[in-house]
Design a protein around this motif. Structure first.
Motif, short mmCIF file in Angstrom:
data_model
loop_
_atom_site.label_atom_id
_atom_site.label_comp_id
_atom_site.label_asym_id
_atom_site.label_seq_id
_atom_site.Cartn_x
_atom_site.Cartn_y
_atom_site.Cartn_z
N LEU A 12 11.43 -16.34 -0.83
CA LEU A 12 10.39 -16.71 -1.83
C LEU A 12 9.71 -15.01 -1.55
O LEU A 12 9.33 -15.19 -2.59
CB LEU A 12 9.94 -17.74 -2.31
CG LEU A 12 10.62 -19.17 -2.11
CD1 LEU A 12 10.13 -20.17 -2.34
CD2 LEU A 12 11.59 -18.79 -3.36
N LEU A 13 8.81 -15.05 -0.96
CA LEU A 13 7.53 -14.11 -0.67
C LEU A 13 8.53 -12.51 -0.16
O LEU A 13 7.95 -11.66 0.10
CB LEU A 13 6.74 -14.56 0.74
CG LEU A 13 6.32 -15.53 0.41
CD1 LEU A 13 5.55 -15.94 0.68
CD2 LEU A 13 5.33 -15.55 -1.60
N ARG A 14 9.91 -12.67 -0.53
CA ARG A 14 10.68 -11.17 0.02
C ARG A 14 10.05 -10.00 -1.64
O ARG A 14 10.60 -10.77 -2.85
CB ARG A 14 12.00 -11.07 0.17
CG ARG A 14 12.60 -11.57 1.41
CD ARG A 14 13.80 -11.50 1.60
NE ARG A 14 14.45 -10.94 0.49
CZ ARG A 14 15.45 -10.08 1.39
NH1 ARG A 14 16.43 -11.18 1.74
NH2 ARG A 14 16.02 -9.13 0.81
N LEU A 15 10.19 -8.57 -1.25
CA LEU A 15 9.61 -8.27 -2.16
C LEU A 15 10.39 -7.79 -2.83
O LEU A 15 10.49 -7.53 -4.74
CB LEU A 15 8.67 -6.46 -2.18
CG LEU A 15 8.53 -5.86 -2.81
CD1 LEU A 15 7.55 -6.26 -3.38
CD2 LEU A 15 8.02 -4.66 -2.42
N ASP A 16 11.71 -7.78 -2.91
CA ASP A 16 12.78 -7.45 -3.61
C ASP A 16 13.80 -8.60 -4.76
O ASP A 16 13.92 -8.23 -5.43
CB ASP A 16 13.92 -7.18 -2.62
CG ASP A 16 14.44 -8.02 -1.38
OD1 ASP A 16 14.05 -9.07 -1.58
OD2 ASP A 16 15.91 -7.37 -1.39
N LEU A 17 12.68 -9.80 -4.37
CA LEU A 17 13.01 -10.63 -5.31
C LEU A 17 12.12 -10.88 -5.99
O LEU A 17 11.81 -11.72 -6.44
CB LEU A 17 12.51 -12.45 -4.38
CG LEU A 17 14.45 -12.03 -3.27
CD1 LEU A 17 14.53 -13.34 -2.70
CD2 LEU A 17 15.81 -11.85 -4.05
N GLN A 18 10.84 -10.24 -6.31
CA GLN A 18 9.79 -10.49 -6.81
C GLN A 18 10.21 -9.97 -8.34
O GLN A 18 9.88 -8.50 -8.45
CB GLN A 18 8.99 -9.77 -6.75
CG GLN A 18 8.74 -10.55 -4.82
CD GLN A 18 7.84 -11.82 -5.08
OE1 GLN A 18 7.55 -12.72 -5.67
NE2 GLN A 18 9.42 -12.36 -3.83
N ILE A 19 10.27 -10.49 -9.23
CA ILE A 19 10.94 -9.88 -10.18
C ILE A 19 9.39 -9.35 -11.12
O ILE A 19 9.73 -7.98 -11.94
CB ILE A 19 11.21 -10.39 -11.82
CG1 ILE A 19 12.13 -9.91 -12.76
CG2 ILE A 19 10.13 -11.29 -12.15
CD1 ILE A 19 12.20 -11.21 -14.33
N CYS A 20 8.04 -9.39 -11.05
CA CYS A 20 6.71 -8.51 -10.88
C CYS A 20 6.89 -7.39 -10.48
O CYS A 20 6.88 -6.50 -10.95
CB CYS A 20 5.68 -9.57 -11.05
SG CYS A 20 5.95 -9.51 -9.34
N PHE A 21 7.28 -7.13 -9.27
CA PHE A 21 7.67 -6.07 -8.83
C PHE A 21 8.35 -4.75 -9.04
O PHE A 21 7.71 -4.18 -9.52
CB PHE A 21 7.75 -6.44 -7.33
CG PHE A 21 7.92 -4.24 -6.39
CD1 PHE A 21 6.30 -4.12 -6.13
CD2 PHE A 21 8.99 -4.29 -5.95
CE1 PHE A 21 6.42 -2.39 -5.66
CE2 PHE A 21 8.85 -2.77 -5.95
CZ PHE A 21 7.75 -1.91 -5.13
N SER A 22 9.79 -5.09 -9.70
CA SER A 22 10.69 -4.77 -10.44
C SER A 22 10.03 -3.99 -11.86
O SER A 22 10.27 -3.03 -12.33
CB SER A 22 12.03 -5.64 -10.39
OG SER A 22 12.07 -5.92 -9.21
#
Length: 152
Positions: A12-22
């Motif tokens: 859940l806290l993986r950067l590549d799964l964060q839509i906000c980061f993308s």
């Protein structure tokens, strides 16, 4: 389709799964391309957005520009001052309501529209996406925005 409950907690806290980061990364990348493309027009990206609204709708109250762009007056006022200093817009108090300020593109601001016509084509080319993908992405982003607005 994988739903959030099916995602393991450790992921859940993986950067590549964060839509906000993308979304943030894409926004920053767009910003870089817009900076380059808008340099010749002498506009920043937020100033370009203001001009887009004025080219589309003509004279508008500051409040309505803010509604279109989702910007508050504290953010919008300095943008409008710089556009006015560049002789691209004129701000005037409304004779009917002195609290309301209207913004009108000047002759130079209106003429700039012809030069700006190349901007969307250059941005589209920079994305490397076909038009139908860009439209689909825009539709998805509008849905996400509406859902997030409703969640607040």
């Amino acid at each position: 389709m994988t739903t959030l409950p099916e995602v393991p907690d450790e992921d859940l806290l993986r950067l590549d799964l964060q839509i906000c980061f993308s979304l943030n990364a894409a926004s920053r990348a767009f910003g870089g391309v817009y900076r380059t493309v808008l340099k010749d027009l002498g506009l920043t990206y937020p100033q370009y957005l203001v001009m887009l609204v004025l080219w589309e709708h003509g004279t508008l109250p500051v409040k309505q520009i803010g509604e279109y762009l989702r910007l508050d007056s504290g953010t919008l006022s300095p943008l409008l001052k710089r556009l006015e200093a560049a002789d691209l817009v004129r701000r005037e108090r409304s004779p009917e309501d002195e609290r309301s300020v209207t913004v009108t593109p000047t002759e130079a601001g209106t003429a700039l529209r012809a030069e700006a016509l190349q901007v969307p084509r250059r941005i589209m080319a920079a994305t490397g996406l076909p038009l139908e993908d860009v439209r689909a992405l825009r539709t998805l982003l509008d849905r996400v925005t509406a859902a997030l607005d409703a969640a607040v």
